[in-house]
Motif scaffolding. Sequence first.
Motif, mmCIF file in Angstrom:
data_model
loop_
_atom_site.group_PDB
_atom_site.id
_atom_site.type_symbol
_atom_site.label_atom_id
_atom_site.label_comp_id
_atom_site.label_asym_id
_atom_site.label_seq_id
_atom_site.Cartn_x
_atom_site.Cartn_y
_atom_site.Cartn_z
ATOM 1 N N GLN A 164 45.344 20.076 62.846
ATOM 2 C CA GLN A 164 44.737 20.821 63.951
ATOM 3 C C GLN A 164 45.299 22.231 63.938
ATOM 4 N N TRP A 165 44.490 23.164 64.429
ATOM 5 C CA TRP A 165 44.952 24.542 64.507
ATOM 6 C C TRP A 165 45.117 24.936 65.989
ATOM 7 N N GLY A 166 46.375 25.102 66.411
ATOM 8 C CA GLY A 166 46.662 25.689 67.706
ATOM 9 C C GLY A 166 46.568 24.774 68.913
ATOM 10 N N THR A 167 46.050 23.581 68.769
ATOM 11 C CA THR A 167 45.895 22.686 69.913
ATOM 12 C C THR A 167 47.260 22.284 70.461
ATOM 13 N N ASP A 168 47.425 22.407 71.782
ATOM 14 C CA ASP A 168 48.667 22.001 72.443
ATOM 15 C C ASP A 168 49.903 22.685 71.858
ATOM 16 N N CYS A 169 49.758 23.916 71.411
ATOM 17 C CA CYS A 169 50.898 24.740 71.000
ATOM 18 C C CYS A 169 51.516 24.330 69.673
ATOM 19 N N TYR A 170 50.817 23.565 68.880
ATOM 20 C CA TYR A 170 51.353 23.315 67.551
ATOM 21 C C TYR A 170 50.236 23.149 66.546
ATOM 22 N N THR A 171 50.558 23.572 65.322
ATOM 23 C CA THR A 171 49.595 23.591 64.238
ATOM 24 C C THR A 171 50.134 22.800 63.057
ATOM 25 N N LYS A 227 40.980 29.885 69.182
ATOM 26 C CA LYS A 227 42.444 29.965 69.290
ATOM 27 C C LYS A 227 43.054 28.573 69.210
ATOM 28 N N ALA A 228 42.422 27.612 69.862
ATOM 29 C CA ALA A 228 42.853 26.218 69.791
ATOM 30 C C ALA A 228 41.611 25.359 69.603
ATOM 31 N N GLN A 229 41.649 24.479 68.631
ATOM 32 C CA GLN A 229 40.461 23.702 68.295
ATOM 33 C C GLN A 229 40.132 22.650 69.351
ATOM 34 N N ASP A 379 55.003 28.019 70.050
ATOM 35 C CA ASP A 379 54.158 27.410 69.031
ATOM 36 C C ASP A 379 54.901 27.236 67.723
#
Length: 502
Positions: A164-171, A227-229, A379
């Motif tokens: 995931q990219w950016g979801t919940d502050c972690y990638t 920004k967040a998926q 993040d």
Amino acid sequence: MKQRRNTLNIINFVRGVEERYERDLFGTTQKEVELVKKYGFRNTFLLQYDAMILQEYQELFLDEKDEKMELGLWIEIVQPLCEKVGIPWESKLGFRWDWHVKPGFLMAYTQEERRKLLDECMRQFLEVFGEYPRVAGSWIMDSFSMNYLREKYGMDAFCVCRDQWGTDCYTLWGGYFNQGYYPCKKNMLIPAQTKDEQIPVPVFRMLGSDPIEQYDAGCDEEYNMAKAQPVCTLEPVWPSGADPAWVDWYLQENYTAPALGFSYTQAGQENSFGWDNFGDALVMQFDKIKQLEQANRITVETLGETGRWFMGTYKDTPAAAQTFLKDWKEDGRQSVWYNSKFYRINLYCEEEKVWIRDFQRFDQNRADRYLTVPCAVDDAIYDALPYMDGYRWSGEGLRAGIYLDGVEKIVSAEEEENGLRLFLKKEDGSQAEIQVAETWIKLKNCGLSFQYQKKSAAEIYFDKRMIAYTYDSWEYRLELEKGLVHGQNILPENSEIILHIN
């Protein structure tokens, strides 16, 4: 070819605190326990520290644990855990549990602090349940902590979040798209290429990502990334996982299409969402899972059982695939994910075009950003080395990818030793092929065209017999055994292109 094994883990993970909104966390966990017992499933519950110290959770699992239930750790850092070991708790929100990487995850702490936090989790688990856990999971972990747990306590399996990219502050971006792998000692997202750098405990990817929609979910009509998926997974709280038609399609394709010997997914839900928000959908999923189990089409087992089977079957990371040639929306999209311990690649079809949507190189020598220096921001990013990143390199009307010239459809797929052969239909009615194997890719009867937004991509240099990349100060290349580079295209040589991941 090894006999296929279709595996499903039911993993529910348990928090003791949720301060963003009102939720009956304990009541939700009770319902999940009742449900796995009703269906007779082998199952895994992963407990966070703030749940393990509460009497009601201790009593629930001491009373209800049986031979089908496995207990393990869900590792997110919480205020009572930090206070117990004398480490400052630095939540900017003032919460006892905080989903931001700093302070909520291990990589926000020094290696010595990570040892203290993990030792206390293990001590508390032992005190309550009389034994150490053999499995652990987290949305995002680090290789230092995995290796520490393995060396000191002995572990059978880990699980981490899907890509995931950016979801919940972690990638997490660019790792094995599904199934399991042995991580390297420098970066938990990346499989080791050699035994010396391998952590000999498998990691499994959670949540059951939609192989068609999840990768570039969130791109707008100009292909600018979100920004967040958004989430397109088997989780019952989300629209996909709550849709019976999607669940039928996902389970059918995941467990019947070519997968190179091992198909996997994870079902279950964290208690933070609340039973009222996902209970009906989880029951629906369990009905379908039970039918598959009774028909001997899948094996439902604990995370630890899957880990022990994996370690007994594979000495290093096996090649794996997901081959989804049918789209549940019936609009002609297709997606094939192939992973080996050297790279991953995604072949994608939409609107009668076929392209390499994603292509990531694995390198055990490239350490993650937080191996020795703690993450100091909200993040964290764990990633691989991109040859093509169709999600991040698109934009302004351009959809990035390595396009297969004149190819309009994936007709079929066949398993080969550690690889796949895909048969392709071209616009003129002729046939092309692509073979993906552990260290090479071969194309017949088609060329390749690289398209990407240069301002968002890695530095890429096209030479006669290779393509050189620089990403995050790391240099790597894609080598051509056959084929000629012409501009941003690769032309066939005697009708073939052969690429090597060196």
